[in-house]
Scaffold this motif. Structure first.
Motif, PDB file in Angstrom:
ATOM      1  N   GLU A   1      40.507  43.284  25.873  1.00  0.00           N
ATOM      2  CA  GLU A   1      40.016  41.923  26.082  1.00  0.00           C
ATOM      3  C   GLU A   1      40.861  41.209  27.136  1.00  0.00           C
ATOM      4  O   GLU A   1      40.332  40.511  28.010  1.00  0.00           O
ATOM      5  N   ARG A   2      42.164  41.372  27.070  1.00  0.00           N
ATOM      6  CA  ARG A   2      43.044  40.763  28.077  1.00  0.00           C
ATOM      7  C   ARG A   2      42.708  41.279  29.462  1.00  0.00           C
ATOM      8  O   ARG A   2      42.665  40.506  30.437  1.00  0.00           O
ATOM      9  N   LEU A   3      42.455  42.572  29.573  1.00  0.00           N
ATOM     10  CA  LEU A   3      42.139  43.152  30.873  1.00  0.00           C
ATOM     11  C   LEU A   3      40.885  42.511  31.462  1.00  0.00           C
ATOM     12  O   LEU A   3      40.860  42.146  32.644  1.00  0.00           O
ATOM     13  N   PHE A   4      39.851  42.364  30.661  1.00  0.00           N
ATOM     14  CA  PHE A   4      38.631  41.742  31.166  1.00  0.00           C
ATOM     15  C   PHE A   4      38.922  40.345  31.711  1.00  0.00           C
ATOM     16  O   PHE A   4      38.480  39.983  32.803  1.00  0.00           O
ATOM     17  N   HIS A   5      39.654  39.551  30.953  1.00  0.00           N
ATOM     18  CA  HIS A   5      39.930  38.185  31.394  1.00  0.00           C
ATOM     19  C   HIS A   5      40.731  38.169  32.695  1.00  0.00           C
ATOM     20  O   HIS A   5      40.438  37.377  33.601  1.00  0.00           O
ATOM     21  N   GLU A   6      41.718  39.037  32.813  1.00  0.00           N
ATOM     22  CA  GLU A   6      42.534  39.027  34.025  1.00  0.00           C
ATOM     23  C   GLU A   6      41.757  39.545  35.235  1.00  0.00           C
ATOM     24  O   GLU A   6      41.928  39.043  36.349  1.00  0.00           O
ATOM     25  N   VAL A   7      40.900  40.540  35.022  1.00  0.00           N
ATOM     26  CA  VAL A   7      40.082  41.030  36.126  1.00  0.00           C
ATOM     27  C   VAL A   7      39.176  39.916  36.645  1.00  0.00           C
ATOM     28  O   VAL A   7      39.073  39.682  37.862  1.00  0.00           O
ATOM     29  N   PHE A   8      38.533  39.193  35.742  1.00  0.00           N
ATOM     30  CA  PHE A   8      37.645  38.105  36.179  1.00  0.00           C
ATOM     31  C   PHE A   8      38.440  36.983  36.848  1.00  0.00           C
ATOM     32  O   PHE A   8      37.984  36.407  37.837  1.00  0.00           O
ATOM     33  N   GLU A   9      39.614  36.693  36.332  1.00  0.00           N
ATOM     34  CA  GLU A   9      40.450  35.664  36.948  1.00  0.00           C
ATOM     35  C   GLU A   9      40.833  36.067  38.373  1.00  0.00           C
ATOM     36  O   GLU A   9      40.809  35.243  39.298  1.00  0.00           O
ATOM     37  N   ASP A  10      41.169  37.324  38.556  1.00  0.00           N
ATOM     38  CA  ASP A  10      41.546  37.802  39.887  1.00  0.00           C
ATOM     39  C   ASP A  10      40.360  37.789  40.846  1.00  0.00           C
ATOM     40  O   ASP A  10      40.519  37.507  42.042  1.00  0.00           O
ATOM     41  N   GLN A  11      39.162  38.099  40.335  1.00  0.00           N
ATOM     42  CA  GLN A  11      37.984  38.051  41.197  1.00  0.00           C
ATOM     43  C   GLN A  11      37.727  36.620  41.670  1.00  0.00           C
ATOM     44  O   GLN A  11      37.440  36.379  42.843  1.00  0.00           O
ATOM     45  N   ALA A  12      37.839  35.670  40.752  1.00  0.00           N
ATOM     46  CA  ALA A  12      37.642  34.270  41.130  1.00  0.00           C
ATOM     47  C   ALA A  12      38.635  33.847  42.202  1.00  0.00           C
ATOM     48  O   ALA A  12      38.284  33.137  43.162  1.00  0.00           O
ATOM     49  N   ALA A  13      39.883  34.293  42.083  1.00  0.00           N
ATOM     50  CA  ALA A  13      40.917  33.931  43.056  1.00  0.00           C
ATOM     51  C   ALA A  13      40.627  34.500  44.439  1.00  0.00           C
ATOM     52  O   ALA A  13      41.078  33.952  45.451  1.00  0.00           O
ATOM     53  N   ASP A  14      39.865  35.596  44.508  1.00  0.00           N
ATOM     54  CA  ASP A  14      39.541  36.218  45.790  1.00  0.00           C
ATOM     55  C   ASP A  14      38.210  35.747  46.360  1.00  0.00           C
ATOM     56  O   ASP A  14      37.748  36.279  47.381  1.00  0.00           O
ATOM     57  N   GLY A  15      37.579  34.778  45.711  1.00  0.00           N
ATOM     58  CA  GLY A  15      36.323  34.260  46.228  1.00  0.00           C
ATOM     59  C   GLY A  15      35.098  35.044  45.821  1.00  0.00           C
ATOM     60  O   GLY A  15      34.033  34.926  46.440  1.00  0.00           O
ATOM     61  N   VAL A  16      35.213  35.833  44.756  1.00  0.00           N
ATOM     62  CA  VAL A  16      34.072  36.599  44.246  1.00  0.00           C
ATOM     63  C   VAL A  16      33.217  35.693  43.367  1.00  0.00           C
ATOM     64  O   VAL A  16      33.737  34.990  42.500  1.00  0.00           O
ATOM     65  N   VAL A  17      31.906  35.713  43.599  1.00  0.00           N
ATOM     66  CA  VAL A  17      30.997  34.918  42.773  1.00  0.00           C
ATOM     67  C   VAL A  17      30.156  35.794  41.849  1.00  0.00           C
ATOM     68  O   VAL A  17      29.528  35.294  40.916  1.00  0.00           O
ATOM     69  N   TYR A  18      30.140  37.107  42.115  1.00  0.00           N
ATOM     70  CA  TYR A  18      29.420  38.056  41.256  1.00  0.00           C
ATOM     71  C   TYR A  18      30.192  39.367  41.250  1.00  0.00           C
ATOM     72  O   TYR A  18      30.508  39.909  42.316  1.00  0.00           O
ATOM     73  N   VAL A  19      30.500  39.869  40.069  1.00  0.00           N
ATOM     74  CA  VAL A  19      31.188  41.147  39.961  1.00  0.00           C
ATOM     75  C   VAL A  19      30.349  42.095  39.121  1.00  0.00           C
ATOM     76  O   VAL A  19      29.817  41.718  38.073  1.00  0.00           O
TER      77      VAL A  19
END
Length: 344
Positions: A80-98
């Motif tokens: 669960e932690r991994l999912f949250h951190e992956v999504f947080e990192d995507q947001a920081a890189d300007g990703v709007v859809y993963v």
């Protein structure tokens, strides 16, 4: 081999900020989206030594490194932690859809079954998506070295959750000796459920693997696919049919698909009319996240902002992202291109 630095680069004076370019991330494997510090912390909590994440030579050693990551993720709180951190990192890189590649069969024992593991991943991804504001879909991924029976099991689990968080069926691991045709049944199940077909092909095997992916598995997108460049007729087919390639430049260098980043065929594929998205594949093992990959494509491959924006649009428009996500991304991309920049 030559690899460029993976750190965040400051935009050149007057250059458009690539972080502000809305982008999709379509070729990202869950486990190797982990932060290095998180791997260290999880290993400390479990009382085990962190596995190596660099120094591998060739695909076989790479897979061994990747598999070692599973030891820290069988606990639900770690996953669960991994999912949250992956999504947080995507947001920081300007990703709007993963579109996150997940392998539920690897967690079947921990969660009781492959369908149960995939259902838990859907729940974790939904919560992370809401928390970090990144739209998403899961690509349930088949391990081509595990055989056709497991592939069918994964496909059925994915089909059962089509429209409920799962959007695609992927096919990963070593192409050599495990051709796409061996998995036709699994992909037929997925297509019947409305899932996109998104197999790896044209990485370790040549253009014949890409042909099989599109002719036998009816691929909607091909992950990697860069060795299509070896067959001009195949390149023409990809361009004519609009079949995108989800390309990972740094990965291709580190796994010896190309000799150096400057030799990467992405510019030639784009010039030939092939739609391509830019992706990071396995950041924990290869280094760059998606923003750094875009920066590499600008600085080392010489892609213009027009080309980078086109890759970003491919990474959203060719997916199952919600209509409103696509519309908002298109509007922001147009505004990004309207900005005065030094690179047209």
């Amino acid at each position: 081999m030559t690899v460029v630095a993976s750190g965040r680069q400051r935009p050149a004076a007057g250059a458009r900020d690539l972080r502000a370019l809305p982008k999709g991330h379509l070729h990202l494997h869950l486990e190797a989206g982990m932060r290095p510090a998180t791997l260290t912390d999880m290993c400390r909590r479990l009382g085990i030594e962190p596995p190596p994440t660099s120094g591998f030579t060739g695909f076989t050693e790479f897979v061994r490194c990747y598999r070692a990551l599973l030891a820290v993720l069988q606990a639900p709180e770690h996953l669960e932690r991994l999912f949250h951190e992956v999504f947080e990192d995507q947001a920081a890189d300007g990703v709007v859809y993963v579109e996150l590649a997940v392998s539920p069969a690897l967690y079947a024992e921990a969660y009781g079954s492959t369908p149960a593991a995939l259902a838990r991943m859907v729940a974790f991804a939904d919560a992370a998506s809401r928390a970090h504001g990144v739209s998403h879909g899961l690509m349930a991924t088949v391990d081509r070295t595990a055989g056709a029976a497991q592939a069918v099991e994964v496909a059925r689990a994915a089909a059962a959750l089509a429209g409920e968080g799962v959007v695609a069926l992927g096919l990963a691991n070593d192409e050599r000796g495990f051709p796409c045709r061996d998995f036709a049944e699994a992909f037929a199940i997925a297509r019947a459920a409305g899932l996109q077909a998104t197999p790896h092909a044209g990485e370790l095997a040549g253009p014949e693997s890409v042909r099989e992916a599109i002719d036998v598995l009816h691929a909607d997108r091909v992950l990697h696919g860069v060795r299509a460049i070896e067959d001009p007729a195949l390149v023409a087919v990809l361009a004519e049919r609009g079949i995108p390639l989800d390309v990972c430049p740094t990965s291709n260098v580190l796994l010896d698909v190309v000799d150096a980043i400057e030799d990467h065929p992405l510019p030639r594929l784009l010039a030939a009319g092939v739609r391509c998205s830019i992706n990071a594949d396995d950041p924990l093992l290869f280094g760059p996240g998606i923003l750094a990959e875009y920066e590499t494509c600008r600085t080392a491959l010489g892609l213009s902002d027009v080309q980078l924006a086109a890759c970003a649009w491919t990474s959203i428009e060719t997916t199952s992202a919600p209509v409103e996500v696509k519309a908002a991304a298109r509007e922001r991309m147009d505004a990004w291109m309207d900005e005065k920049g030094t690179q047209a």
